[in-house]
Motif scaffolding. Sequence first.
Motif, mmCIF file in Angstrom:
data_model
loop_
_atom_site.group_PDB
_atom_site.id
_atom_site.type_symbol
_atom_site.label_atom_id
_atom_site.label_comp_id
_atom_site.label_asym_id
_atom_site.label_seq_id
_atom_site.Cartn_x
_atom_site.Cartn_y
_atom_site.Cartn_z
ATOM 1 N N VAL B 51 -34.779 -15.026 6.610
ATOM 2 C CA VAL B 51 -36.007 -14.908 5.783
ATOM 3 C C VAL B 51 -36.659 -14.892 7.044
ATOM 4 C CG1 VAL B 51 -34.569 -17.245 4.421
ATOM 5 C CG2 VAL B 51 -35.405 -17.463 7.122
ATOM 6 N N THR B 52 -36.722 -13.663 7.842
ATOM 7 C CA THR B 52 -37.470 -13.043 8.178
ATOM 8 C C THR B 52 -38.264 -13.721 9.658
ATOM 9 O OG1 THR B 52 -39.860 -13.000 6.948
ATOM 10 C CG2 THR B 52 -37.857 -11.395 6.378
ATOM 11 N N LEU B 53 -37.503 -14.742 10.026
ATOM 12 C CA LEU B 53 -38.166 -15.317 10.832
ATOM 13 C C LEU B 53 -37.545 -15.303 12.138
ATOM 14 C CD1 LEU B 53 -37.941 -19.316 9.865
ATOM 15 C CD2 LEU B 53 -39.753 -17.972 9.685
ATOM 16 N N ILE B 54 -36.571 -14.351 12.675
ATOM 17 C CA ILE B 54 -36.296 -13.768 13.783
ATOM 18 C C ILE B 54 -35.685 -12.291 13.063
ATOM 19 C CG2 ILE B 54 -35.908 -15.992 15.560
ATOM 20 C CD1 ILE B 54 -32.435 -15.316 14.148
ATOM 21 N N SER B 55 -35.947 -11.676 13.718
ATOM 22 C CA SER B 55 -35.051 -9.986 14.030
ATOM 23 C C SER B 55 -34.487 -10.458 14.431
ATOM 24 C CB SER B 55 -36.427 -9.133 14.313
ATOM 25 O OG SER B 55 -36.337 -9.842 15.688
ATOM 26 N N PRO B 56 -33.283 -8.645 14.434
ATOM 27 C CA PRO B 56 -31.842 -8.587 14.291
ATOM 28 C C PRO B 56 -32.123 -7.101 15.543
ATOM 29 C CG PRO B 56 -32.459 -7.196 12.362
ATOM 30 C CD PRO B 56 -33.736 -8.313 12.677
ATOM 31 N N ASP B 57 -30.883 -7.882 16.107
ATOM 32 C CA ASP B 57 -30.861 -7.097 17.874
ATOM 33 C C ASP B 57 -29.997 -5.228 16.949
ATOM 34 O OD1 ASP B 57 -31.270 -8.490 19.582
ATOM 35 O OD2 ASP B 57 -29.373 -9.420 20.131
ATOM 36 N N SER B 58 -29.488 -5.785 15.950
ATOM 37 C CA SER B 58 -29.051 -4.617 15.224
ATOM 38 C C SER B 58 -28.290 -4.917 13.553
ATOM 39 C CB SER B 58 -27.701 -4.132 16.437
ATOM 40 O OG SER B 58 -26.834 -4.973 16.452
ATOM 41 N N GLY B 59 -27.780 -3.627 13.254
ATOM 42 C CA GLY B 59 -27.648 -3.919 11.987
ATOM 43 C C GLY B 59 -28.496 -3.856 11.047
ATOM 44 N N GLU B 60 -28.341 -3.138 9.409
ATOM 45 C CA GLU B 60 -28.841 -3.116 8.177
ATOM 46 C C GLU B 60 -28.803 -4.260 7.852
ATOM 47 O OE1 GLU B 60 -30.424 -0.999 6.749
ATOM 48 O OE2 GLU B 60 -30.189 0.164 8.678
ATOM 49 N N ILE B 61 -30.226 -5.054 6.883
ATOM 50 C CA ILE B 61 -30.449 -6.313 6.387
ATOM 51 C C ILE B 61 -31.461 -6.437 5.510
ATOM 52 C CG2 ILE B 61 -30.585 -8.770 6.591
ATOM 53 C CD1 ILE B 61 -29.932 -8.258 9.764
ATOM 54 N N SER B 62 -30.469 -6.925 4.519
ATOM 55 C CA SER B 62 -32.127 -6.625 3.635
ATOM 56 C C SER B 62 -31.542 -7.991 2.367
ATOM 57 C CB SER B 62 -31.641 -5.438 2.152
ATOM 58 O OG SER B 62 -30.435 -5.713 1.955
ATOM 59 N N VAL B 63 -32.651 -7.710 1.559
ATOM 60 C CA VAL B 63 -33.107 -8.828 0.553
ATOM 61 C C VAL B 63 -33.635 -8.705 -0.654
ATOM 62 C CG1 VAL B 63 -33.840 -11.766 -0.214
ATOM 63 C CG2 VAL B 63 -33.247 -10.631 2.601
ATOM 64 N N THR B 64 -33.159 -8.600 -1.985
ATOM 65 C CA THR B 64 -33.469 -7.840 -2.745
ATOM 66 C C THR B 64 -34.119 -6.262 -2.048
ATOM 67 O OG1 THR B 64 -35.434 -8.379 -2.760
ATOM 68 C CG2 THR B 64 -34.439 -9.923 -3.989
ATOM 69 N N GLY B 65 -32.713 -5.367 -1.765
ATOM 70 C CA GLY B 65 -32.817 -4.191 -1.061
ATOM 71 C C GLY B 65 -34.480 -4.009 -0.310
ATOM 72 N N LEU B 66 -35.378 -5.105 -0.111
ATOM 73 C CA LEU B 66 -36.463 -4.930 0.450
ATOM 74 C C LEU B 66 -35.767 -5.193 2.829
ATOM 75 C CD1 LEU B 66 -38.392 -7.296 -1.169
ATOM 76 C CD2 LEU B 66 -38.621 -4.684 -0.861
ATOM 77 N N ASN B 67 -35.622 -4.733 3.735
ATOM 78 C CA ASN B 67 -35.545 -4.428 4.615
ATOM 79 C C ASN B 67 -36.128 -5.517 5.588
ATOM 80 O OD1 ASN B 67 -35.674 -3.625 7.996
ATOM 81 N ND2 ASN B 67 -34.476 -2.140 7.316
ATOM 82 N N VAL B 68 -35.345 -6.415 5.730
ATOM 83 C CA VAL B 68 -36.001 -7.546 6.873
ATOM 84 C C VAL B 68 -36.628 -7.714 8.001
ATOM 85 C CG1 VAL B 68 -33.906 -9.725 6.218
ATOM 86 C CG2 VAL B 68 -34.273 -8.045 8.224
ATOM 87 N N SER B 69 -36.642 -6.172 8.282
ATOM 88 C CA SER B 69 -37.735 -6.332 10.125
ATOM 89 C C SER B 69 -39.211 -5.444 8.723
ATOM 90 C CB SER B 69 -37.013 -5.186 10.783
ATOM 91 O OG SER B 69 -35.843 -5.455 11.019
ATOM 92 N N LYS B 70 -38.529 -5.011 7.721
ATOM 93 C CA LYS B 70 -39.929 -3.918 7.282
ATOM 94 C C LYS B 70 -41.008 -4.943 6.114
ATOM 95 C CE LYS B 70 -37.844 0.077 8.340
ATOM 96 N NZ LYS B 70 -36.234 1.493 8.067
ATOM 97 N N SER B 71 -40.122 -5.564 5.450
ATOM 98 C CA SER B 71 -41.141 -6.329 4.046
ATOM 99 C C SER B 71 -40.967 -7.642 4.229
ATOM 100 C CB SER B 71 -40.140 -5.847 3.067
ATOM 101 O OG SER B 71 -40.354 -4.601 3.081
ATOM 102 N N ILE B 72 -42.156 -8.127 5.721
ATOM 103 C CA ILE B 72 -41.648 -8.842 5.960
ATOM 104 C C ILE B 72 -42.320 -10.580 4.355
ATOM 105 C CG2 ILE B 72 -42.638 -11.504 7.457
ATOM 106 C CD1 ILE B 72 -41.765 -9.200 9.801
ATOM 107 N N ARG B 73 -43.665 -9.825 4.582
ATOM 108 C CA ARG B 73 -44.764 -10.618 3.366
ATOM 109 C C ARG B 73 -44.136 -10.881 2.037
ATOM 110 N NH1 ARG B 73 -49.943 -13.156 3.690
ATOM 111 N NH2 ARG B 73 -49.507 -12.957 2.262
ATOM 112 N N ALA B 74 -43.402 -9.503 1.907
ATOM 113 C CA ALA B 74 -42.791 -8.991 0.159
ATOM 114 C C ALA B 74 -40.939 -10.590 0.184
ATOM 115 C CB ALA B 74 -42.608 -7.749 0.305
ATOM 116 N N ILE B 75 -40.558 -10.639 1.500
ATOM 117 C CA ILE B 75 -39.229 -11.043 1.265
ATOM 118 C C ILE B 75 -39.789 -12.425 0.628
ATOM 119 C CG2 ILE B 75 -36.715 -12.098 2.256
ATOM 120 C CD1 ILE B 75 -37.517 -9.070 3.239
#
Lengths: 243, 310
Positions: B51-75
């Motif tokens: 839910v974009t409250l903390i950022s991952p150290d590593s890994g590829e994580i997406s919600v509905t195709g949106l990257n959790v580190s980049k698309s915070i508002r959209a997610i």
Amino acid sequence: MQTDKAVSVSKLSRHFGKFIAVDEISFEVDKGEIFGFLGANGAGKTTAIKMLCGLLKPTSGEATVAGFSINSDTSKIKKNIGYMSQKFSLYDDLTVKENIEFYGGIYGLSREKISDKTDQLISELNLDKMKNSLTRSLPLGWKQRLALSTSLLHDPSIIFLDEPTGGVDPISRRNFWRIIYEIASRGKTVFVTTHYMDEAEYCNRVSIMHKGKIIELGTPTGLKQKYNKTTMQDIFISIIGQN
Amino acid sequence: MQPVISVINFSKSFGKTTAVKNLTFDVEKGELFGLIGPDGAGKTTTIRTLVTLISPDSGEISVTGLNVSKSIRAIRSITGYMPQRFSLYPDLSVRQNLNFFANLFEVPKKEIAERRKRLFKFSNLEPFSERLAGQLSGGMKQKLALSCTLIHNPVVLFLDEPTTGVDPVSRSEFWEILRELKKEGVTILVSTPYMDEALLCDRIAIMHEGSVLAMGKPEKITGLMRNHIYKITGNDLVLRSDVFAQIPEIISVQSFGDSLHLTFPPGFSDEDVRIKIYGLIGQELNVERIAPSLEDVFIGLVEGKIGHAN
């Protein structure tokens, strides 16, 4: 009321104004028994337990706990019961040793006794290396065993456990219950309240409270046969759902 | 079809503590997926990352195709998140709490009443709409918190231990609501320490100390246990675990109130168990083979004792 039962409850009631929190409950618990006291939120469990611990006077009825009346001997009851909850029993900001000493003081043990008991518990629990660490740094399973041990410092004949293993990993939970069985086999009575139906499965007998009354009481196996269910969870839902 | 939640090789540490290591899973649209495990397993860290409250150290994580580190508002605008301690306002009524969260999520004014009505249908809270949230029972509070989480019609729902501390009846009602939401196509990720709730999920990941022990349909996971578990009942006096522990083939002994559970290697039949017991104590006891619980599997996996085929 003279009795050799660990807990003996007869028509116990507690009213708050017009609200009847506990409505004429009666039951008995044997020495060395592990007894589960179950019920939904608001069923009256907490009120009943407060009365059994001598913290709240009943409106009517009688009960004896460890042989003492909850109407007339509450101070003796408090000396003869232990209480453990996974959530509230220990002070995170005290060290392991300080927690034991603190509870020893609360229970009125002498200085010497506290010092003896502290050494004994720390070695029993293999906490030597951790004795001066803050309690918060202990793994959950150890914290729980420490909480249990402190609640037994004054050698009570009955111990009340309030959701003792909620959230704990299954291995620690089974180890914990192994200790509980060991304690019960030495004649101590264990009174368990929980929402965790997994924990109910470990009890010798369980009672289910609903709207102030005890509406079912029996062994887990007996209840499963009676209701033709395989888990305590299903039994609980079917009983409360009917009422 | 692209999964709604996709987690690939996700790791996260806090200082020296590794909360999650190399976690990989995905959740399809309309799936009810459970993260099951005790405290400290890494469930909350995983959900908070999604839910974009903390950022991952590593890994590829997406919600509905949106990257959790980049698309915070959209997610955040398309997800609902119910943390372990959801803050309802105790001094506001049920209706006022719902309105407050509707405003927070910028739900158009004219739609609020209708959405409230729809949520009341799920929650059965309508008769209590003017009651202060602080005066609701534990189970009702959880339903209100869930309703507030749903007010902006999220397509993905993240629930972190929503039923912890709630009584079994309220828990079962809560799960009923989740099944209703699932029917409407909402994708749900829920965490719970209750092993029995795992059986209500489509698929689960059993987590322990930051890693997945097993993943799949619940019945597939209980099927991993190959050892046979027998429930022994009968004469109370002989149901002493230390006596049965002497049987050479025995894997574990567990007391359960008025019975004992004995675990034996695969291939050990009821008859074998009866004979062993008779040989040990000279008495016949009731022996019944029982299905392993998820807890049995969890312990078996952690201790490396799930048994192997003959």
